[in-house]
Every structure is written in structure tokens, then in C-alpha cells.
Design a protein around this motif. Sequence first.
Motif, PDB file in Angstrom:
ATOM      1  N   GLY A 115       1.013  -1.119   0.108  1.00  0.00           N
ATOM      2  CA  GLY A 115      -0.120  -0.209   0.102  1.00  0.00           C
ATOM      3  C   GLY A 115       0.699   1.321   0.016  1.00  0.00           C
ATOM      4  N   PHE A 116       1.949   1.289   0.624  1.00  0.00           N
ATOM      5  CA  PHE A 116       2.849   2.475   0.766  1.00  0.00           C
ATOM      6  C   PHE A 116       3.349   2.579  -0.444  1.00  0.00           C
ATOM      7  CE2 PHE A 116       6.857   4.301   2.885  1.00  0.00           C
ATOM      8  CZ  PHE A 116       6.586   5.296   2.763  1.00  0.00           C
ATOM      9  N   GLU A 117       3.768   1.699  -1.376  1.00  0.00           N
ATOM     10  CA  GLU A 117       4.431   1.797  -2.781  1.00  0.00           C
ATOM     11  C   GLU A 117       3.437   2.625  -3.532  1.00  0.00           C
ATOM     12  OE1 GLU A 117       6.776  -2.665  -2.903  1.00  0.00           O
ATOM     13  OE2 GLU A 117       5.040  -2.003  -4.290  1.00  0.00           O
ATOM     14  N   ARG A 118       2.072   2.094  -3.460  1.00  0.00           N
ATOM     15  CA  ARG A 118       1.014   2.541  -4.496  1.00  0.00           C
ATOM     16  C   ARG A 118       0.802   4.134  -3.882  1.00  0.00           C
ATOM     17  NH1 ARG A 118       2.381  -1.890  -5.653  1.00  0.00           N
ATOM     18  NH2 ARG A 118       3.837  -0.515  -6.749  1.00  0.00           N
ATOM     19  N   LEU A 119       0.609   4.390  -2.573  1.00  0.00           N
ATOM     20  CA  LEU A 119       0.665   5.866  -2.179  1.00  0.00           C
ATOM     21  C   LEU A 119       1.400   6.583  -2.642  1.00  0.00           C
ATOM     22  CD1 LEU A 119      -0.533   5.197   1.397  1.00  0.00           C
ATOM     23  CD2 LEU A 119      -1.949   5.956  -0.452  1.00  0.00           C
ATOM     24  N   ILE A 120       2.848   6.113  -2.579  1.00  0.00           N
ATOM     25  CA  ILE A 120       3.958   7.113  -3.129  1.00  0.00           C
ATOM     26  C   ILE A 120       3.945   7.236  -4.681  1.00  0.00           C
ATOM     27  CG2 ILE A 120       6.424   7.471  -3.379  1.00  0.00           C
ATOM     28  CD1 ILE A 120       5.259   8.031  -0.539  1.00  0.00           C
ATOM     29  N   GLU A 121       3.543   6.237  -5.350  1.00  0.00           N
ATOM     30  CA  GLU A 121       3.593   6.453  -6.767  1.00  0.00           C
ATOM     31  C   GLU A 121       2.524   7.217  -7.157  1.00  0.00           C
ATOM     32  OE1 GLU A 121       5.158   2.103  -8.427  1.00  0.00           O
ATOM     33  OE2 GLU A 121       3.153   2.176  -8.001  1.00  0.00           O
ATOM     34  N   GLN A 122       1.447   7.420  -6.636  1.00  0.00           N
ATOM     35  CA  GLN A 122       0.091   8.284  -6.744  1.00  0.00           C
ATOM     36  C   GLN A 122       0.578   9.369  -6.603  1.00  0.00           C
ATOM     37  OE1 GLN A 122      -3.205   6.563  -4.352  1.00  0.00           O
ATOM     38  NE2 GLN A 122      -3.078   4.720  -5.641  1.00  0.00           N
ATOM     39  N   THR A 123       1.762  10.177  -5.973  1.00  0.00           N
ATOM     40  CA  THR A 123       1.991  11.580  -5.785  1.00  0.00           C
ATOM     41  C   THR A 123       2.555  12.024  -7.113  1.00  0.00           C
ATOM     42  OG1 THR A 123       4.077  10.799  -5.047  1.00  0.00           O
ATOM     43  CG2 THR A 123       2.565  10.902  -3.338  1.00  0.00           C
ATOM     44  N   GLY A 124       2.862  11.172  -7.913  1.00  0.00           N
ATOM     45  CA  GLY A 124       3.431  11.650  -8.958  1.00  0.00           C
ATOM     46  C   GLY A 124       5.017  12.018  -8.964  1.00  0.00           C
ATOM     47  N   ILE A 125       5.410  11.930  -7.877  1.00  0.00           N
ATOM     48  CA  ILE A 125       6.897  11.956  -7.875  1.00  0.00           C
ATOM     49  C   ILE A 125       7.928  10.692  -8.130  1.00  0.00           C
ATOM     50  CG2 ILE A 125       8.599  12.369  -6.087  1.00  0.00           C
ATOM     51  CD1 ILE A 125       6.829  14.212  -4.638  1.00  0.00           C
ATOM     52  N   PRO A 126       8.996  10.953  -8.870  1.00  0.00           N
ATOM     53  CA  PRO A 126       9.397   9.873  -9.316  1.00  0.00           C
ATOM     54  C   PRO A 126      10.122   8.819  -8.055  1.00  0.00           C
ATOM     55  CG  PRO A 126      10.272  11.509 -10.727  1.00  0.00           C
ATOM     56  CD  PRO A 126       9.166  12.243  -9.809  1.00  0.00           C
ATOM     57  N   ALA A 127       9.422   7.708  -8.050  1.00  0.00           N
ATOM     58  CA  ALA A 127       9.748   6.754  -7.026  1.00  0.00           C
ATOM     59  C   ALA A 127      10.562   5.445  -7.351  1.00  0.00           C
ATOM     60  CB  ALA A 127       8.448   6.283  -6.427  1.00  0.00           C
ATOM     61  N   ALA A 128      11.595   5.283  -6.658  1.00  0.00           N
ATOM     62  CA  ALA A 128      12.342   4.011  -6.989  1.00  0.00           C
ATOM     63  C   ALA A 128      12.113   3.052  -5.783  1.00  0.00           C
ATOM     64  CB  ALA A 128      13.997   4.378  -6.951  1.00  0.00           C
ATOM     65  N   ILE A 129      11.560   1.943  -5.884  1.00  0.00           N
ATOM     66  CA  ILE A 129      11.288   1.177  -4.861  1.00  0.00           C
ATOM     67  C   ILE A 129      12.140  -0.050  -4.729  1.00  0.00           C
ATOM     68  CG2 ILE A 129       9.272  -0.572  -4.162  1.00  0.00           C
ATOM     69  CD1 ILE A 129       7.399   1.267  -5.772  1.00  0.00           C
ATOM     70  N   ASN A 130      12.724  -0.319  -3.532  1.00  0.00           N
ATOM     71  CA  ASN A 130      13.677  -1.237  -3.503  1.00  0.00           C
ATOM     72  C   ASN A 130      13.004  -2.326  -2.570  1.00  0.00           C
ATOM     73  OD1 ASN A 130      15.717  -0.061  -4.846  1.00  0.00           O
ATOM     74  ND2 ASN A 130      17.272  -0.050  -3.134  1.00  0.00           N
ATOM     75  N   ARG A 131      12.709  -3.418  -3.093  1.00  0.00           N
ATOM     76  CA  ARG A 131      12.136  -4.392  -2.259  1.00  0.00           C
ATOM     77  C   ARG A 131      13.274  -5.346  -1.770  1.00  0.00           C
ATOM     78  NH1 ARG A 131       6.752  -6.933  -5.266  1.00  0.00           N
ATOM     79  NH2 ARG A 131       5.339  -4.693  -5.048  1.00  0.00           N
ATOM     80  N   GLY A 132      13.318  -5.319  -0.444  1.00  0.00           N
ATOM     81  CA  GLY A 132      14.528  -6.083   0.335  1.00  0.00           C
ATOM     82  C   GLY A 132      14.136  -7.585   0.586  1.00  0.00           C
ATOM     83  N   ALA A 133      14.960  -8.488   0.814  1.00  0.00           N
ATOM     84  CA  ALA A 133      14.516  -9.912   1.035  1.00  0.00           C
ATOM     85  C   ALA A 133      14.512  -9.941   2.638  1.00  0.00           C
ATOM     86  CB  ALA A 133      15.802 -10.687   0.346  1.00  0.00           C
ATOM     87  N   TYR A 134      14.559 -11.132   3.046  1.00  0.00           N
ATOM     88  CA  TYR A 134      14.230 -11.200   4.393  1.00  0.00           C
ATOM     89  C   TYR A 134      15.624 -10.816   5.200  1.00  0.00           C
ATOM     90  CZ  TYR A 134      13.629 -14.207   8.709  1.00  0.00           C
ATOM     91  OH  TYR A 134      13.364 -14.507  10.292  1.00  0.00           O
ATOM     92  N   TYR A 135      15.466 -10.007   6.230  1.00  0.00           N
ATOM     93  CA  TYR A 135      16.874  -9.097   6.862  1.00  0.00           C
ATOM     94  C   TYR A 135      17.406 -10.360   7.548  1.00  0.00           C
ATOM     95  CZ  TYR A 135      14.478  -4.566   5.686  1.00  0.00           C
ATOM     96  OH  TYR A 135      14.037  -3.475   4.996  1.00  0.00           O
ATOM     97  N   PHE A 136      18.614 -10.326   7.591  1.00  0.00           N
ATOM     98  CA  PHE A 136      19.467 -10.845   8.339  1.00  0.00           C
ATOM     99  C   PHE A 136      19.272 -10.278   9.642  1.00  0.00           C
ATOM    100  CE2 PHE A 136      22.954 -11.788   4.941  1.00  0.00           C
ATOM    101  CZ  PHE A 136      22.477 -13.055   4.642  1.00  0.00           C
ATOM    102  N   THR A 137      18.999  -9.311  10.053  1.00  0.00           N
ATOM    103  CA  THR A 137      18.791  -8.683  11.244  1.00  0.00           C
ATOM    104  C   THR A 137      17.633  -9.452  11.964  1.00  0.00           C
ATOM    105  OG1 THR A 137      17.338  -7.002  10.483  1.00  0.00           O
ATOM    106  CG2 THR A 137      19.694  -6.459  10.933  1.00  0.00           C
TER     107      THR A 137
END
Length: 284
Positions: A115-137
Motif C-alpha cells: 500500500g505504501f508503494e502505491r500511495l507514493i507512486e500516486q503522488t506523481g513524484i519519481p519513485a524508486a522502490i527497493n524490495r528487500g529480502a528477508y533481513y539478516f537482522t
Amino acid sequence: MGCAVISELQAANIPFLALTHGEATAESLIASGVKAKAVDVMDTGTLRSIFREARRAFLLNPPADPKSDTDSVERATATSITEAVDGSGLEKVVVASTYGAQPGERIGDLSVLFGFERLIEQTGIPAAINRGAYYFTNLEPLLEAARKGTITTPFPEDLLMPMVSPIDLGKQVTLRLLSPTSDVGIRYVEGPDRYTFLDVVAAFSGALGHAVLLEKIPNGEIEASYKELGFSDAAAVAFARMTKASIEGMELPDDPVRGDVGLFEYLRELATPAEASGNSTTIY
């Protein structure tokens, strides 16, 4: 991941402002030479004012207290951040998301970050989305159990999982913060290999110098296991559903960006400080 981004930006001599939740964290960063400010993420107006002074921003929706209704809280913070971005004049943003992000309700980060991805894309500001794998942390809380000889997990022992270090995530965030505004869309980021929890116990065993066993939490007990850790009823439901969704449909993209830090290296370095000091609590 935020600390890794700070380190990368410092190394590149890029001026930036780090926003934190608490004054103590901000003061600690300032003492180390980092320009930082504590901001209430729900203070949309203040966030927008800060964004208007910047050209680009890295957006990391903060995790909610597991004692709260995490999905509701995180959706609210995502909305506040988005409203602050909208009309801010930023020329580009980088968004932290997750493997398996998907539409839905009450599936934890998978639905909240989709949902966050879609909301940011709807602002019209160029958005680079990095989907990270399962965190070692996510493995760090298992260290003390590993020292005692057994770790537990809801994941099947042979389930192949993309995993990643915060260092590698930070590097990719920084690259996209500095890349052209045309560099947008979803990019998957994971470590050099994929691992199972059999690999995790092998890595702990090697790091600690003794055998570590693996115990599987039955599917029917996953929700209860989160409650035992102090999660609220609502959070336990969301995290259990997220875990089950990941087990049933682990996302394995064909063309991820691969980092350099592997599981065995990460857990060896995690265990070493405590081993050297003789105090198992200092690792945190």
C-alpha cells in the motif's frame, strides 16, 4: 538499514539530514558528526516542511510497537509520510519495501508496504522502490537461543529463502538516491545466495563453535508464538498471516540485485563481539 544508508552517504561526501523517532537517537547521531533531527512521523506538516528543503528523500516506514495494532499504526504512518511527500517538490524518492509485497488486509509488511508503494507512486513524484529480502537482522534475536543449542522458527527447514544484509540494502538505497530521476520502479535486493534455516543453524554452529539444533513451530501455533513474545492480539494475527503467506508463496525473482554480505559472514560477525568480550548481552 538507516544506519547503513548514513554510512554510505558519508563515504560519498553527500550532505544529508537524518530524521529519527527519538531525541536520544538524534543526539547520538549529532555527536558522531551527522546532521540529524527528531521528528514525529505523524506530524505531516513538519515532515512536509523538511522535505521542501531537500531534493531527494529515502522513505522508510517505521515499524510499529508489536504491542500495538501494528497494521493500523503502520498504515497511518505510511499515509502521513505520503501526504508530506505530496506537494513537497521533491524530485525523487527511494522507498524501502519488501519481497512478497502484495495487496490484502492484515498480512503485516506484505500488505502495508504494498500500500505504501502505491500511495507514493500516486503522488506523481519519481519513485524508486527497493524490495528487500528477508533481513539478516531478523536472525539476531535468535543468537541467545543458539548459544543454548536450539533455535525455533515457523519456517520449514528446507524452504529456500532470499536473505540480505542491511549493509547491502544501504548500498542499493544510496545508489538509487544518487541515480537519475529516470531510475524508478521496483528493484529486488538480496544477498549473494539464498538460504534455508538448515543453513542458518549451520552458520550459527560455525560461528559459536558448537552444534545448534532447529525446532519448527507448527503452523497452528505460529500466532500463539508471537503472543508469547509479547505481541498484541492484532499484531500476532498480522505477523502469523504474513509468515504463512511467505511460506506458501515465497517470492523468488529471476533478476535481483545481489549484495556481497553472506549469511555465514553476517552471523560470524554477529557472534564474535560477544564471544570476545565474554558477555553475551553486549551484542545488542
